[in-house]
Design a protein around this motif. Structure first.
Motif, PDB file in Angstrom:
ATOM      1  N   LYS A  42       0.856  -1.188   0.000  1.00  0.00           N
ATOM      2  CA  LYS A  42       0.000   0.000   0.000  1.00  0.00           C
ATOM      3  C   LYS A  42       0.887   1.232   0.000  1.00  0.00           C
ATOM      4  O   LYS A  42       1.900   1.282   0.705  1.00  0.00           O
ATOM      5  CB  LYS A  42      -0.866  -0.019   1.269  1.00  0.00           C
ATOM      6  N   SER A  52      -6.197  -2.291   6.643  1.00  0.00           N
ATOM      7  CA  SER A  52      -6.305  -3.113   5.437  1.00  0.00           C
ATOM      8  C   SER A  52      -6.957  -4.437   5.779  1.00  0.00           C
ATOM      9  O   SER A  52      -7.775  -4.961   5.015  1.00  0.00           O
ATOM     10  CB  SER A  52      -4.917  -3.376   4.843  1.00  0.00           C
ATOM     11  N   VAL A  97      -6.088  -2.108  -0.520  1.00  0.00           N
ATOM     12  CA  VAL A  97      -4.666  -2.374  -0.729  1.00  0.00           C
ATOM     13  C   VAL A  97      -4.336  -2.224  -2.209  1.00  0.00           C
ATOM     14  O   VAL A  97      -5.185  -2.411  -3.069  1.00  0.00           O
ATOM     15  CB  VAL A  97      -4.276  -3.784  -0.220  1.00  0.00           C
ATOM     16  N   ASP A  98      -3.066  -1.872  -2.501  1.00  0.00           N
ATOM     17  CA  ASP A  98      -2.643  -1.718  -3.900  1.00  0.00           C
ATOM     18  C   ASP A  98      -2.482  -3.077  -4.554  1.00  0.00           C
ATOM     19  O   ASP A  98      -2.881  -3.298  -5.681  1.00  0.00           O
ATOM     20  CB  ASP A  98      -1.319  -0.951  -3.977  1.00  0.00           C
TER      21      ASP A  98
END
Lengths: 247, 415
Positions: free
Chosen positions: A13, A50, A57-58
């Motif tokens: 992230k 998260s 989240v990425d």
């Protein structure tokens, strides 16, 4: 029924240019107190959010109770205590507990009983009908913990639970957490108090969004050949800085 | 269930906060009472006029209940106005009247202007009347003379005829005597024709008012717009600040760590604060009707409905705006930007007479629609059909803002 309450895989992230979490793996089985330690700004709270599904989240995946997060329904099975006391100050402790009990879908007939149980656990029974605005910092912290326990969840996520609580009560709370653990509940606890870290079953050291080390407290001490978790933390940090310098 | 938990919480919090409750319920009544007395007696405005060497007849006609006359011995208008704090100064040179206005207060200037004008008209009428009177007298004397003349003539004819008849009878000529008798009758008849004088018609006026009555005041035309404004203002402020508090104290984030839906939070707010908006509306409307004896032409339920919709728009707008503020202070900063401009378009200044770009602005203001509907109901007795479009537009505002709020909460939780 899966025995792992939380499974996070390769969670990354970033906020702007800052990498807050960098490929973190975390597995929390049933009946364990899992400690996240690290300095302020290390990414502990972001990791917790998260896992709760409040932060997207990425990359990577988070599963709680075998469900991919974010998922609204699963939130009812997680007791959460935020880092700052998010309480309604004009309401009494009982009213705060009632509100969150209702939001967590605690059945009406069980609610009074659960309030007594949660308040008893944090030693607030006699103060239940006082307004929160008249509470001390420690009392507010305890009320926040009671709110996290209101629906008797299997999984508790506690962000700095013992900040501002006196040693006597801290002792009591840890005794309670251990009791809860014995009933099969799991806890994910962040802290930067090192003697508390020693009480966890399993530890993860986070610094600059990277999981520096993990293992049981004893294993960590052995790995770094030091006597305390504090020294593990310092040594791991220096090694990380040295590596960054070499780059 | 979860939504009702939020509603109950909003109610409990509001009831505990006595100051805010008092602000919401008593402040509108206080302001309205002040306005009632301020705008009730606006006819007693007095303008002071200095005069110098002006004919008494002119001074007499200017001296009305709105203008007080002061006599001075100087012809320097500018100096005298400044020295004695006058609104105007009137001087006379032969037939020429010269007036100087202070014009620091335009209302007083127009008061003097009006009395001067009506005074001069009155004066002209008076001279006209005296002239007419003189002419009439002359006419009457002529008429009298004429009458005398005709009377004399008739008399002459009559005596002439009478002697002729007598002569004819004496002669024994019966036919001629009868003919002359007829002529005599005709001659005497003409003299008795009445002199009818024309009487001037005098006009009287009788007034009828379609809306309101002869004692309708400025206050009454203001009132509906202000009813809407109070609800809008207080609900906007209170809902905006309370959601801001939720955000800054972290309780909003904490709420979102429970399985509650984002829409349930917003709806809970709408119902909770909407309830207080209804109480506020009922209180202010009932207060103005019973205490000030304001004549409500239309249905009181339509007033409540319009105000409720206006309150819900204010609520959603307050929540929406609060996401752009980081503190209560920053929230207050939005009042002159968002709330105050709306009052200009609430009907205090007729929107039809505005420049077209201003009219366009009016049409994006929720209060424009709300206040228009309220004014129509209160003063003209408009029904649901007449204000339906306005109400629908308010509903539209509310729906759009609610959607934006629900989406906006994604910032705090992704689901």
């Amino acid at each position: 029924m899966a025995t792992d309450y939380v499974i996070a895989k390769q969670v990354s992230k970033h906020f702007g240019h800052q990498q807050v979490l960098n490929q973190i793996d975390l597995t929390l089985p049933a009946g364990m107190i899992y400690g996240l330690i690290g300095p302020s700004g290390a990414g502990k709270t972001t990791l917790i959010k998260s896992i709760l599904g409040m932060e997207a989240v990425d990359s990577g995946t988070v599963k709680v109770m075998d469900t991919v997060m974010p998922n609204r329904a699963v939130m009812a099975q997680v007791g959460y205590m935020a880092q700052s006391d998010a309480l309604y100050e004009t309401l009494t402790a009982r009213e705060n507990l009632t509100l969150f009990g209702q939001l967590m879908s605690v059945p009406k007939i069980k609610l009074a009983q659960m309030i007594d149980y949660a308040a008893g656990l944090v030693d607030l029974t006699s103060q239940l009908d006082k307004r929160v605005s008249g509470y001390s910092g420690g009392m507010k912290r305890r009320l926040s913990l009671a709110i996290a326990l209101i629906q008797d969840p299997q999984l508790l996520i506690l962000d700095e639970p013992t900040v501002g609580i006196d040693p006597e009560l801290r002792q009591q709370i840890w005794t309670e957490l251990n009791k809860l653990k014995d009933t099969g509940k799991s806890m994910l606890v962040t802290t930067h108090v090192m003697d508390e870290a020693e009480r966890c079953d399993y530890l993860m050291l986070i610094r600059h969004g990277i999981a520096l080390a993990e293992g049981t407290p004893a294993a960590l001490k052995q790995q770094y050949a030091v006597d305390t978790i504090e020294q593990v933390f310092l040594k791991a940090g220096r090694m990380q800085d040295a590596n960054d310098g070499n780059r | 269930m979860r939504m009702m938990a939020i509603v109950r919480r909003v109610f409990k919090q509001m009831l505990r906060d006595k100051r805010t409750l008092a602000l919401m319920f008593l402040a509108p009544l206080l302001i309205m009472t002040l306005m009632y007395f301020l705008f009730q007696n606006n006819t007693t405005q007095l303008a002071s006029l200095g005069v110098h060497h002006v004919d008494q007849s002119v001074v007499n006609v200017i001296d009305t209940k709105n203008v007080t006359i002061h006599h001075y011995d100087s012809s320097q208008a500018r100096k005298m106005i400044k020295q004695h704090d006058l609104d105007g100064y009137l001087t006379q040179k032969n037939g020429q009247l010269t007036i100087t206005y202070s014009n620091s207060n335009p209302t007083n200037t127009s008061l003097i202007k009006a009395s001067l004008q009506s005074g001069l008209v009155k004066l002209k009428m008076k001279t006209l009347v005296t002239v007419t009177k003189k002419q009439r007298a002359a006419l009457e004397s002529q008429q009298a003379a004429l009458k005398k003349l005709t009377a004399a003539q008739t008399q002459a004819t009559v005596t002439k005829l009478k002697t002729a008849i007598a002569q004819a009878q004496a002669r024994g000529d019966q036919a001629t005597a009868e003919k002359l008798q007829k002529q005599l009758k005709q001659a005497t008849a003409t003299t008795s024709s009445s002199t009818q004088s024309a009487k001037a018609t005098s006009y009287t006026t009788k007034s009828h008012y379609i809306y309101g009555s002869s004692d309708s005041t400025f206050f009454e035309s203001f009132l509906p717009a202000f009813l809407g404004f109070f609800v809008f203002f207080f609900v906007f402020l209170i809902s905006g600040v309370s959601l801001l508090n939720e955000r800054t104290t972290g309780t909003l984030s904490r709420l979102l760590a429970t399985p509650i839906r984002r829409s349930e939070i917003i709806m809970g707010y709408l119902i909770g604060y909407g309830g207080f908006a209804i109480i506020q509306t009922v209180l202010t409307v009932v207060f103005t009707i019973t205490v000030f004896k304001i004549h409500l032409v239309g249905s009181i339920w339509l007033v409540f409905l319009t105000n409720l919709l206006l309150a819900l728009v204010a609520l959603t707008l307050g929540i929406f705006i609060s996401t752009f503020a980081n503190s209560e202070f920053q929230m207050i900063q939005f009042i002159p930007l968002i709330v105050v401009p709306q009052i200009f378009f609430a009907g205090l200044v007729p929107v039809d007479g505005m420049a077209s770009w201003l009219q366009a602005i009016a049409h994006i203001m929720p209060l424009y629609y709300g206040a228009n509907a309220l004014t129509a109901v209160v003063t003209k007795g408009a029904g649901l059909g007449d204000i339906g479009v306005n109400l629908l537009i308010l509903v539209g505002f509310m729906v759009v803002l609610t959607m934006l709020n629900i989406v906006g909460m994604k910032r705090y939780r992704k689901v």
